[in-house]
Design an enzyme around this catalytic site. Structure first.
Site, PDB file in Angstrom:
ATOM      1  N   TYR A  33       0.955  -1.398  -0.053  1.00  0.00           N
ATOM      2  CA  TYR A  33       0.061   0.156  -0.034  1.00  0.00           C
ATOM      3  C   TYR A  33       1.005   1.314  -0.092  1.00  0.00           C
ATOM      4  O   TYR A  33       1.999   1.239   0.321  1.00  0.00           O
ATOM      5  CB  TYR A  33      -0.989  -0.030   1.121  1.00  0.00           C
ATOM      6  CG  TYR A  33      -0.300   0.302   2.625  1.00  0.00           C
ATOM      7  CD1 TYR A  33       0.370  -0.569   3.168  1.00  0.00           C
ATOM      8  CD2 TYR A  33      -0.379   1.558   3.170  1.00  0.00           C
ATOM      9  CE1 TYR A  33       1.058  -0.137   4.383  1.00  0.00           C
ATOM     10  CE2 TYR A  33       0.160   1.835   4.301  1.00  0.00           C
ATOM     11  CZ  TYR A  33       1.025   0.995   5.006  1.00  0.00           C
ATOM     12  OH  TYR A  33       1.773   1.037   6.272  1.00  0.00           O
ATOM     13  N   ARG A  52       8.377   3.731  -4.377  1.00  0.00           N
ATOM     14  CA  ARG A  52       8.222   2.889  -3.563  1.00  0.00           C
ATOM     15  C   ARG A  52       7.321   1.632  -3.811  1.00  0.00           C
ATOM     16  O   ARG A  52       7.503   0.432  -3.586  1.00  0.00           O
ATOM     17  CB  ARG A  52       8.062   3.431  -2.213  1.00  0.00           C
ATOM     18  CG  ARG A  52       8.210   2.821  -1.213  1.00  0.00           C
ATOM     19  CD  ARG A  52       8.188   3.381   0.146  1.00  0.00           C
ATOM     20  NE  ARG A  52       6.879   4.066   0.539  1.00  0.00           N
ATOM     21  CZ  ARG A  52       6.660   5.064   1.332  1.00  0.00           C
ATOM     22  NH1 ARG A  52       7.477   5.362   2.332  1.00  0.00           N
ATOM     23  NH2 ARG A  52       5.457   5.406   1.656  1.00  0.00           N
ATOM     24  N   ARG A 100      -7.768 -20.381  -1.182  1.00  0.00           N
ATOM     25  CA  ARG A 100      -6.896 -20.192  -0.140  1.00  0.00           C
ATOM     26  C   ARG A 100      -5.597 -21.324  -0.245  1.00  0.00           C
ATOM     27  O   ARG A 100      -5.823 -22.400  -0.140  1.00  0.00           O
ATOM     28  CB  ARG A 100      -7.579 -20.221   1.155  1.00  0.00           C
ATOM     29  CG  ARG A 100      -6.422 -19.800   2.270  1.00  0.00           C
ATOM     30  CD  ARG A 100      -7.408 -19.762   3.582  1.00  0.00           C
ATOM     31  NE  ARG A 100      -6.397 -19.374   4.607  1.00  0.00           N
ATOM     32  CZ  ARG A 100      -5.546 -20.103   5.087  1.00  0.00           C
ATOM     33  NH1 ARG A 100      -5.537 -21.387   4.981  1.00  0.00           N
ATOM     34  NH2 ARG A 100      -4.738 -19.814   6.284  1.00  0.00           N
ATOM     35  N   LYS A 147       6.626  -2.136   2.023  1.00  0.00           N
ATOM     36  CA  LYS A 147       5.223  -1.435   2.571  1.00  0.00           C
ATOM     37  C   LYS A 147       4.223  -2.377   2.334  1.00  0.00           C
ATOM     38  O   LYS A 147       3.151  -2.161   1.508  1.00  0.00           O
ATOM     39  CB  LYS A 147       5.096  -0.024   1.968  1.00  0.00           C
ATOM     40  CG  LYS A 147       4.225   0.745   2.808  1.00  0.00           C
ATOM     41  CD  LYS A 147       4.022   2.075   2.271  1.00  0.00           C
ATOM     42  CE  LYS A 147       3.156   3.170   3.165  1.00  0.00           C
ATOM     43  NZ  LYS A 147       3.514   3.215   4.345  1.00  0.00           N
ATOM     44  N   GLU A 180      12.167   2.570  14.050  1.00  0.00           N
ATOM     45  CA  GLU A 180      11.322   3.737  13.539  1.00  0.00           C
ATOM     46  C   GLU A 180       9.925   3.550  14.213  1.00  0.00           C
ATOM     47  O   GLU A 180       9.596   2.778  14.960  1.00  0.00           O
ATOM     48  CB  GLU A 180      10.891   3.557  11.853  1.00  0.00           C
ATOM     49  CG  GLU A 180      10.203   2.223  11.617  1.00  0.00           C
ATOM     50  CD  GLU A 180      10.072   1.715  10.312  1.00  0.00           C
ATOM     51  OE1 GLU A 180       9.793   2.989   9.339  1.00  0.00           O
ATOM     52  OE2 GLU A 180      10.102   0.643   9.837  1.00  0.00           O
TER      53      GLU A 180
HETATM   54  N1  PLP Z   1       7.469   4.035   8.821  1.00  0.00           N
HETATM   55  C1  PLP Z   1       6.433   3.284   8.876  1.00  0.00           C
HETATM   56  C2  PLP Z   1       6.464   1.984   9.496  1.00  0.00           C
HETATM   57  C3  PLP Z   1       5.347   3.612   8.176  1.00  0.00           C
HETATM   58  O1  PLP Z   1       4.044   2.997   8.217  1.00  0.00           O
HETATM   59  C4  PLP Z   1       5.261   4.835   7.616  1.00  0.00           C
HETATM   60  C5  PLP Z   1       4.217   5.421   7.074  1.00  0.00           C
HETATM   61  O2  PLP Z   1       3.187   5.129   7.345  1.00  0.00           O
HETATM   62  C6  PLP Z   1       6.376   5.483   7.812  1.00  0.00           C
HETATM   63  C7  PLP Z   1       7.425   5.149   8.379  1.00  0.00           C
HETATM   64  C8  PLP Z   1       6.706   7.006   7.188  1.00  0.00           C
HETATM   65  O3  PLP Z   1       6.557   7.037   5.583  1.00  0.00           O
HETATM   66  P1  PLP Z   1       6.061   8.283   4.713  1.00  0.00           P
HETATM   67  O4  PLP Z   1       6.842   9.461   5.052  1.00  0.00           O
HETATM   68  O5  PLP Z   1       6.244   7.800   3.557  1.00  0.00           O
HETATM   69  O6  PLP Z   1       4.622   8.221   5.211  1.00  0.00           O
END
Ligand code: PLP
Length: 288
Positions: A33, A52, A100, A147, A180
């Protein structure tokens, strides 16, 4: 106003928008996403988001033969139909519907869903007070740089923050270093005035806002290092901040109840937040 969602080629009333029960996104979190911010009707760094997205899709081996320009058309249309001028578009692509089975289906049509929502991207209250965060163990899989929609640890972490009266949780790896936030990237400013953020390796999502702020910092001549920093370093820092598409740059004033600096938004954090707003005003580094 009734909201509209885009589901596999159709614009539907949000309340009627559905995917199949055997969509692999639903059963296996087999998809990825993006959340693309928009301000004054302009998408911010949409090209970086789509880049990305392509990277995430390739890592998951999801074949998605739709051009970026076509995705942009739908993104604009979803924003327009939802009357969004400031807010974000959420875009999700899964491997699609199949009986599935853990292994990939030999054939499936990826599902594409988009929604949009208005949101204040720079909240004056948050900017004035700064936010409190907590720290939690990083319990995610080993590839948070992809992501993917597999966000259960992030959801649990955000709930832990909420229960603690905090805005975000910083995840901490086995070495005691901050990776993070659950939905944001982590930054500190040391007492020597150096800006630190973890390098974008496989341990973090390389935030688009992170990339934007790195450009802002490079242009400002501030000292910057991309390296891991520990929780102890963060608690001893002069300033702390986070970045994300839906909140831009937010000063942090407490980590696990330890005041950072004088427990007020730091001067550099405020300056960077203002510079990022300027950067975003023209769509960031975007040319799409
Ligand atoms: N880290 C994580 C785990 C995230 O889910 C997100 C955004 O949802 C970010 C960092 C920040 O990313 P962005 O600046 O692309 O929104």
């Amino acid at each position: 106003m009734s909201r509209i969602a885009y589901v596999n080629g159709r614009y539907l009333a949000h309340r009627d928008a559905r995917v199949h029960v055997e969509d692999r996104g639903y059963q296996f979190a087999d998809g990825c996403y993006e959340v693309v911010a928009m301000r004054n009707g302009i998408f911010i760094d949409a090209a970086l988001h789509l880049q990305r997205l392509r990277r995430s899709l390739a890592a998951l081996r999801i074949d998605f033969p739709v051009k970026d320009a076509s995705l942009m058309v739908v993104m604009h249309e979803v924003a327009r139909r939802n009357l969004v001028r400031e807010g974000f578009v959420y875009l999700q692509i899964t491997r699609g519907v199949a009986p599935r089975d853990f292994a990939f289906p030999s054939k499936s049509q990826p599902s594409l869903v988009m929604t949009a929502r208005s949101k204040l991207l720079v909240d004056p209250k948050l900017m004035a007070s700064g936010i409190k965060i907590i720290t939690i163990p990083d319990q995610r899989w080993a590839r948070p740089d992809i992501k993917s929609v597999s966000l259960l640890p992030n959801a649990l972490g955000k709930e832990a923050a909420k229960q603690a009266g905090a805005y975000e949780a910083w995840q901490v790896d086995r070495d005691g270093n901050v990776t993070e936030g659950t939905s944001s990237n982590a930054w500190i400013v040391t007492k020597a005035g150096e800006v630190l953020t973890r390098q974008a390796d496989q341990g973090i999502l390389n935030g688009v806002t992170r990339l934007g702020l790195l450009r802002v910092i490079a242009a400002s001549g501030l000292q910057l290092r991309e390296r891991p920093f520990s929780v102890a370093e963060a608690k001893d820092a002069a300033e702390a901040l986070l970045t994300s598409s839906t909140n831009f740059v937010v000063p942090i004033v407490r980590i696990d109840d330890v005041p950072i600096g004088n427990a007020k938004p730091g001067p550099l954090a405020k300056k960077l937040a203002a510079s990022y707003v300027e950067y975003a005003a023209t769509g960031g580094s975007d040319k799409l």
